[in-house]
Scaffold this active site. Sequence first.
Site, PDB file in Angstrom:
ATOM      1  CG  HIS A   1      -1.922 -10.595  -6.846  1.00 24.76           C
ATOM      2  ND1 HIS A   1      -3.068  -9.831  -6.882  1.00 24.76           N
ATOM      3  CD2 HIS A   1      -1.304 -10.252  -5.672  1.00 24.76           C
ATOM      4  CE1 HIS A   1      -3.139  -9.077  -5.785  1.00 24.76           C
ATOM      5  NE2 HIS A   1      -2.081  -9.314  -5.044  1.00 24.76           N
ATOM      6  CG  PHE A   2       3.731  -9.688  -7.350  1.00 27.67           C
ATOM      7  CD1 PHE A   2       3.790 -10.864  -6.641  1.00 27.67           C
ATOM      8  CD2 PHE A   2       4.762  -9.388  -8.218  1.00 27.67           C
ATOM      9  CE1 PHE A   2       4.843 -11.742  -6.789  1.00 27.67           C
ATOM     10  CE2 PHE A   2       5.824 -10.250  -8.372  1.00 27.67           C
ATOM     11  CZ  PHE A   2       5.862 -11.439  -7.658  1.00 27.67           C
ATOM     12  CG  HIS A   3       4.651  -8.965 -12.696  1.00 26.84           C
ATOM     13  ND1 HIS A   3       5.066 -10.095 -12.056  1.00 26.84           N
ATOM     14  CD2 HIS A   3       5.789  -8.275 -12.977  1.00 26.84           C
ATOM     15  CE1 HIS A   3       6.386 -10.101 -11.950  1.00 26.84           C
ATOM     16  NE2 HIS A   3       6.855  -9.009 -12.502  1.00 26.84           N
TER      17      HIS A   3
ATOM     18  CE1 TYR B   1      -3.592  -2.320  -0.324  1.00 27.44           C
ATOM     19  CE2 TYR B   1      -3.028  -3.144   1.840  1.00 27.44           C
ATOM     20  CZ  TYR B   1      -3.743  -3.257   0.671  1.00 27.44           C
ATOM     21  OH  TYR B   1      -4.609  -4.292   0.487  1.00 27.44           O
TER      22      TYR B   1
ATOM     23  NE  ARG C   1       6.565 -15.933  -5.773  1.00 26.75           N
ATOM     24  CZ  ARG C   1       6.381 -14.985  -4.847  1.00 26.75           C
ATOM     25  NH1 ARG C   1       5.407 -15.092  -3.951  1.00 26.75           N
ATOM     26  NH2 ARG C   1       7.156 -13.915  -4.813  1.00 26.75           N
ATOM     27  NE  ARG C   2      10.445 -15.492  -4.349  1.00 29.06           N
ATOM     28  CZ  ARG C   2      10.392 -14.989  -3.123  1.00 29.06           C
ATOM     29  NH1 ARG C   2      10.249 -15.780  -2.090  1.00 29.06           N
ATOM     30  NH2 ARG C   2      10.495 -13.691  -2.934  1.00 29.06           N
TER      31      ARG C   2
HETATM   32 FE1  HAS Z   1      -1.587  -8.498  -3.041  1.00 33.25          FE
HETATM   33  C1  HAS Z   1       0.497 -11.201  -2.567  1.00 33.25           C
HETATM   34  C2  HAS Z   1      -4.047 -10.040  -1.232  1.00 33.25           C
HETATM   35  C3  HAS Z   1      -3.599  -5.708  -3.360  1.00 33.25           C
HETATM   36  C4  HAS Z   1       1.097  -6.708  -4.239  1.00 33.25           C
HETATM   37  N1  HAS Z   1       0.407  -8.889  -3.366  1.00 33.25           N
HETATM   38  C5  HAS Z   1       1.059 -10.066  -3.113  1.00 33.25           C
HETATM   39  C6  HAS Z   1       2.456  -9.922  -3.451  1.00 33.25           C
HETATM   40  C7  HAS Z   1       2.633  -8.636  -3.887  1.00 33.25           C
HETATM   41  C8  HAS Z   1       1.334  -8.002  -3.839  1.00 33.25           C
HETATM   42  C9  HAS Z   1       3.933  -7.989  -4.314  1.00 33.25           C
HETATM   43  O1  HAS Z   1      -4.265 -12.404   0.705  1.00 33.25           O
HETATM   44  C10 HAS Z   1       3.486 -11.051  -3.398  1.00 33.25           C
HETATM   45  C11 HAS Z   1       4.456 -10.976  -2.295  1.00 33.25           C
HETATM   46  C12 HAS Z   1       5.416 -12.120  -2.416  1.00 33.25           C
HETATM   47  O2  HAS Z   1       6.486 -11.942  -3.058  1.00 33.25           O
HETATM   48  O3  HAS Z   1       5.111 -13.205  -1.923  1.00 33.25           O
HETATM   49  N2  HAS Z   1      -3.474  -8.005  -2.458  1.00 33.25           N
HETATM   50  C13 HAS Z   1      -4.319  -8.777  -1.728  1.00 33.25           C
HETATM   51  C14 HAS Z   1      -5.593  -8.080  -1.529  1.00 33.25           C
HETATM   52  C15 HAS Z   1      -5.458  -6.856  -2.136  1.00 33.25           C
HETATM   53  C16 HAS Z   1      -4.124  -6.813  -2.701  1.00 33.25           C
HETATM   54  C17 HAS Z   1      -6.791  -8.582  -0.797  1.00 33.25           C
HETATM   55  N3  HAS Z   1      -1.317  -6.601  -3.701  1.00 33.25           N
HETATM   56  C18 HAS Z   1      -2.267  -5.609  -3.735  1.00 33.25           C
HETATM   57  C19 HAS Z   1      -1.682  -4.382  -4.229  1.00 33.25           C
HETATM   58  C20 HAS Z   1      -0.344  -4.661  -4.474  1.00 33.25           C
HETATM   59  C21 HAS Z   1      -0.142  -6.057  -4.144  1.00 33.25           C
HETATM   60  C22 HAS Z   1      -2.434  -3.099  -4.405  1.00 33.25           C
HETATM   61  C23 HAS Z   1       0.735  -3.793  -4.995  1.00 33.25           C
HETATM   62  C24 HAS Z   1       0.621  -2.537  -5.315  1.00 33.25           C
HETATM   63  N4  HAS Z   1      -1.752 -10.276  -2.126  1.00 33.25           N
HETATM   64  C25 HAS Z   1      -2.822 -10.702  -1.386  1.00 33.25           C
HETATM   65  C26 HAS Z   1      -2.512 -12.000  -0.754  1.00 33.25           C
HETATM   66  C27 HAS Z   1      -1.211 -12.329  -1.116  1.00 33.25           C
HETATM   67  C28 HAS Z   1      -0.761 -11.234  -1.979  1.00 33.25           C
HETATM   68  C29 HAS Z   1      -3.372 -12.821   0.112  1.00 33.25           C
HETATM   69  C30 HAS Z   1      -0.400 -13.559  -0.697  1.00 33.25           C
HETATM   70  C31 HAS Z   1      -0.671 -14.681  -1.576  1.00 33.25           C
HETATM   71  C32 HAS Z   1       0.249 -15.848  -1.363  1.00 33.25           C
HETATM   72  O4  HAS Z   1      -0.268 -16.987  -1.289  1.00 33.25           O
HETATM   73  O5  HAS Z   1       1.490 -15.689  -1.285  1.00 33.25           O
HETATM   74  C33 HAS Z   1      -6.504  -5.749  -2.150  1.00 33.25           C
HETATM   75  O6  HAS Z   1      -5.944  -4.582  -1.583  1.00 33.25           O
HETATM   76  C34 HAS Z   1      -7.043  -5.453  -3.507  1.00 33.25           C
HETATM   77  C35 HAS Z   1      -8.172  -4.420  -3.487  1.00 33.25           C
HETATM   78  C36 HAS Z   1      -8.436  -3.843  -4.833  1.00 33.25           C
HETATM   79  C37 HAS Z   1      -9.648  -3.732  -5.421  1.00 33.25           C
HETATM   80  C38 HAS Z   1      -9.763  -3.125  -6.792  1.00 33.25           C
HETATM   81  C39 HAS Z   1     -10.439  -1.751  -6.793  1.00 33.25           C
HETATM   82  C40 HAS Z   1     -10.370  -1.143  -8.160  1.00 33.25           C
HETATM   83  C41 HAS Z   1     -10.014   0.130  -8.426  1.00 33.25           C
HETATM   84  C42 HAS Z   1      -9.923   0.566  -9.866  1.00 33.25           C
HETATM   85  C43 HAS Z   1     -11.119   1.343 -10.283  1.00 33.25           C
HETATM   86  C44 HAS Z   1     -11.188   1.493 -11.768  1.00 33.25           C
HETATM   87  C45 HAS Z   1     -11.628   2.613 -12.393  1.00 33.25           C
HETATM   88  C46 HAS Z   1     -11.771   2.625 -13.862  1.00 33.25           C
HETATM   89  C47 HAS Z   1     -12.035   3.825 -11.662  1.00 33.25           C
HETATM   90  C48 HAS Z   1     -10.878  -4.216  -4.768  1.00 33.25           C
HETATM   91  C49 HAS Z   1      -9.725   1.133  -7.362  1.00 33.25           C
HETATM   92  C50 HAS Z   1     -13.239   2.417 -14.108  1.00 33.25           C
HETATM   93  C51 HAS Z   1     -13.592   2.580 -15.517  1.00 33.25           C
HETATM   94  C52 HAS Z   1     -14.528   1.838 -16.101  1.00 33.25           C
HETATM   95  C53 HAS Z   1     -14.907   2.115 -17.490  1.00 33.25           C
HETATM   96  C54 HAS Z   1     -15.198   0.721 -15.394  1.00 33.25           C
HETATM   97  C1  HEM Z   2       9.206 -11.509 -10.501  1.00 29.76           C
HETATM   98  C2  HEM Z   2       9.317 -10.509 -15.226  1.00 29.76           C
HETATM   99  C3  HEM Z   2       8.627  -5.773 -14.270  1.00 29.76           C
HETATM  100  C4  HEM Z   2       8.362  -6.810  -9.560  1.00 29.76           C
HETATM  101  C5  HEM Z   2       9.215 -11.647 -11.868  1.00 29.76           C
HETATM  102  C6  HEM Z   2       9.196 -12.918 -12.569  1.00 29.76           C
HETATM  103  C7  HEM Z   2       9.226 -12.632 -13.893  1.00 29.76           C
HETATM  104  C8  HEM Z   2       9.250 -11.201 -14.043  1.00 29.76           C
HETATM  105  C9  HEM Z   2       9.216 -13.621 -15.057  1.00 29.76           C
HETATM  106  C10 HEM Z   2       9.039 -14.268 -11.925  1.00 29.76           C
HETATM  107  C11 HEM Z   2      10.229 -15.030 -11.643  1.00 29.76           C
HETATM  108  C12 HEM Z   2       9.993 -16.255 -10.809  1.00 29.76           C
HETATM  109  O1  HEM Z   2       9.096 -16.305  -9.934  1.00 29.76           O
HETATM  110  O2  HEM Z   2      10.749 -17.230 -11.024  1.00 29.76           O
HETATM  111  C13 HEM Z   2       9.227  -9.126 -15.363  1.00 29.76           C
HETATM  112  C14 HEM Z   2       9.430  -8.409 -16.590  1.00 29.76           C
HETATM  113  C15 HEM Z   2       9.228  -7.077 -16.317  1.00 29.76           C
HETATM  114  C16 HEM Z   2       8.903  -6.967 -14.927  1.00 29.76           C
HETATM  115  C17 HEM Z   2       9.790  -9.029 -17.910  1.00 29.76           C
HETATM  116  C18 HEM Z   2       9.314  -5.881 -17.235  1.00 29.76           C
HETATM  117  C19 HEM Z   2      10.272  -5.697 -18.084  1.00 29.76           C
HETATM  118  C20 HEM Z   2       8.432  -5.661 -12.919  1.00 29.76           C
HETATM  119  C21 HEM Z   2       8.142  -4.429 -12.232  1.00 29.76           C
HETATM  120  C22 HEM Z   2       8.061  -4.729 -10.898  1.00 29.76           C
HETATM  121  C23 HEM Z   2       8.320  -6.140 -10.763  1.00 29.76           C
HETATM  122  C24 HEM Z   2       7.985  -3.073 -12.907  1.00 29.76           C
HETATM  123  C25 HEM Z   2       7.763  -3.836  -9.732  1.00 29.76           C
HETATM  124  C26 HEM Z   2       7.645  -2.576  -9.708  1.00 29.76           C
HETATM  125  C27 HEM Z   2       8.644  -8.154  -9.420  1.00 29.76           C
HETATM  126  C28 HEM Z   2       8.767  -8.810  -8.140  1.00 29.76           C
HETATM  127  C29 HEM Z   2       9.021 -10.163  -8.415  1.00 29.76           C
HETATM  128  C30 HEM Z   2       9.031 -10.312  -9.851  1.00 29.76           C
HETATM  129  C31 HEM Z   2       8.628  -8.159  -6.770  1.00 29.76           C
HETATM  130  C32 HEM Z   2       9.165 -11.274  -7.389  1.00 29.76           C
HETATM  131  C33 HEM Z   2      10.560 -11.622  -7.145  1.00 29.76           C
HETATM  132  C34 HEM Z   2      10.663 -12.816  -6.248  1.00 29.76           C
HETATM  133  O3  HEM Z   2       9.823 -13.725  -6.307  1.00 29.76           O
HETATM  134  O4  HEM Z   2      11.592 -12.811  -5.451  1.00 29.76           O
HETATM  135  N1  HEM Z   2       9.239 -10.623 -12.789  1.00 29.76           N
HETATM  136  N2  HEM Z   2       8.919  -8.235 -14.380  1.00 29.76           N
HETATM  137  N3  HEM Z   2       8.524  -6.676 -12.001  1.00 29.76           N
HETATM  138  N4  HEM Z   2       8.812  -9.067 -10.429  1.00 29.76           N
HETATM  139 FE1  HEM Z   2       8.858  -8.659 -12.383  1.00 29.76          FE
END
Ligand code: HAS
Ligand code: HEM
Length: 558
Positions: free
Chosen positions: A382-384, A235, A447-448
């Site tokens: 998810h996180f990409h 966040y 992954r990884r």
């Molecule tokens: Fe996540 C894992 C649950 C949000 C990033 N998340 C990750 C990891 C990352 C990450 C980096 O519960 C992996 C970490 C690792 O390396 O292991 N995540 C959530 C939930 C939310 C969520 C409940 N995550 C994010 C955000 C991230 C992010 C934001 C980065 C910026 N996540 C998880 C969970 C894991 C997880 C588990 C662990 C899983 C595992 O097994 O390892 C919520 O905050 C999401 C809420 C969002 C919404 C969407 C609202 C939509 C909006 C757009 C509006 C659109 C408009 C356009 C206005 C409900 C605000 C409209 C136009 C029209 C024409 C319709």
């Molecule tokens: C992991 C590709 C951009 C954050 C990965 C993995 C791939 C990938 C293939 C998975 C590797 C694995 O689990 O074995 C790319 C490519 C990108 C890009 C091709 C653009 C050129 C980004 C950006 C962010 C990001 C812009 C964040 C701002 C991460 C993170 C991981 C990851 C946090 C997890 C690393 C880990 O598991 O330790 N990426 N990615 N990536 N990427 Fe990216």
Amino acid sequence: MENTLRDNSSDQISFQVQDRRLILAHLGFAFVAFLIGVVAGLVQALQRTGFITLPSNIGYYQLLTAHGVSLALIFTTFFIIGFLYSGLAKTLGGKLLPSANRVAWIGFYMMVIGTLLGLYVIITNDATVLYTFYAPMQASPIFYIGLALVVVGSWLSGIAVFMNYYRWRKQHPGESSPLFAYMAVATMILWLICTVGVAIEVVFQLIPWSLGWTDKINVELSRTLFWYFGHPLVYFWLLPAYIYWYVQIPKIIGGKIFSNSLPRLTFILFILYSIPVGFHHQLMEPGVSSFWKFLQVILTMLVVIPSLMTAFALIATFELAGRNKGAKGLFGWFTKLPWKDVRFVSTFLGMLIFIPAGAGGVVNASFQLDQVVHNTLFITGHFHITVAAAVILTFFAIAYWLVPALRNRQLTPFANNLGLIQCWIWTIGMLVMSTAMHIVGVLGEPRRTAYTTYNNHPAAEVWEPYRLFTGIGSIILFLSAVLFLINIVYLWFFAPKAESAVDFPIGEVEEDQPKPPAILEKWSVWIGITIVLVLVAYTIPVIHMAQHAPGSPPIRSW
Ligand code: HAS
Ligand code: HEM
Ligand code: CU
């Protein structure tokens, strides 16, 4: 006159020289980290999909560490801090407080030194522990010392933000602060509270252990401290994007800010609920009883609410802006949006992607479903589409006007159009790569993991076609990253000088909006409630961990 603010009430700004230097230093460093990160990202993606073989002196996990650290930890932090300073300068009277700038510079240099130390040991292959640096994998102490410097440096940046804010509050007693400044303060409060966890982990567990002062480490406790930080970290990336969506996008689309209180409440909810939820990253771990996991899953579902509020507020903003411009019918407003303005389009693409991204988050947070997707490429997908699409596309949009504004140059039609091409390419690349990751994750690909066919096992053969898409997506993404950097270099050094002060879009609130309730600005109340929630969610499980977990000696897995 160049160094003074010309007209603070309009959109225009000329930054003070000293502020300009500070902000540009942060952005410049962020862009270098971005370059390193995307190069590592491409090469590593091509390896894991079987497109290329790495030379023997570069490890897959070494690249993955470089990728995660430089993008998720370094690029984001530097960019965000620079962006927050710029908005404070704009909304709190036209310039930053000189004493705060001194603190900010010390913070900057600490973070730079910390980053360089970290990168050095990643390059020498002494810190191949990925960006989550899970024990018992053990990196060189230099890596952890570098991390500690980055964290403490970022605290100083937080203090600099607070100093600017307090100066303004003192000068304007009884008034509610400008929305941008309020949100910047909330973001930094969240950051300071959550980084305490990782600081304790690094200073009291990892550093003494990596120096050999202790021979074992409590692994479960270290992971818990990490995720206490690691979830709010996401966040910390998202909230600056939300600031731009709430405060600046309305101006760019020719509308008004929908409400002056709702965004403030949204950010308060993020402070309250984003911290006591780290266990949703540890749902599959033994050592935490299901009651505490369940409690934190409930809190996770609560933290979805402020994002749903944001979605609602934004669509309302778009619709009102469109109707004011004469749009008719249910979706007529859609056509009135500025489809040729990169400051909007890149952001809007990010918003759209954030809808499925948020849904994926809810899937992850649902215990039983997480059993299917945990540690698979679904999570990587998810996180990409959260950080590397919704957030990054917004940061592209910001960079496109902030860099020329700071350099007193024009965002020329050429740069705008190149930006449009670039953000569309990024979106396509990310959709190709991340959709494949989501599907193949459900099919079980971990992954990884470096490339492997598991001896041509049929389960792994099913993954082959998706690997193709992942590889192609990564090439498209890399192309877009190069276009972005070319455009930034152009805007930084070569775009024509602006004749007058440069646009810094800040929206105005709808006229009929009441003053926000004063309670929203009583930070001590919200910090107090947050601390209570954290204590409820963590005290007992942490005591259990401290009592029951056996320690582990270090492992060098690479
Ligand atoms: Fe996540 C894992 C649950 C949000 C990033 N998340 C990750 C990891 C990352 C990450 C980096 O519960 C992996 C970490 C690792 O390396 O292991 N995540 C959530 C939930 C939310 C969520 C409940 N995550 C994010 C955000 C991230 C992010 C934001 C980065 C910026 N996540 C998880 C969970 C894991 C997880 C588990 C662990 C899983 C595992 O097994 O390892 C919520 O905050 C999401 C809420 C969002 C919404 C969407 C609202 C939509 C909006 C757009 C509006 C659109 C408009 C356009 C206005 C409900 C605000 C409209 C136009 C029209 C024409 C319709
Ligand atoms: C992991 C590709 C951009 C954050 C990965 C993995 C791939 C990938 C293939 C998975 C590797 C694995 O689990 O074995 C790319 C490519 C990108 C890009 C091709 C653009 C050129 C980004 C950006 C962010 C990001 C812009 C964040 C701002 C991460 C993170 C991981 C990851 C946090 C997890 C690393 C880990 O598991 O330790 N990426 N990615 N990536 N990427 Fe990216
Ligand atoms: Cu999380």
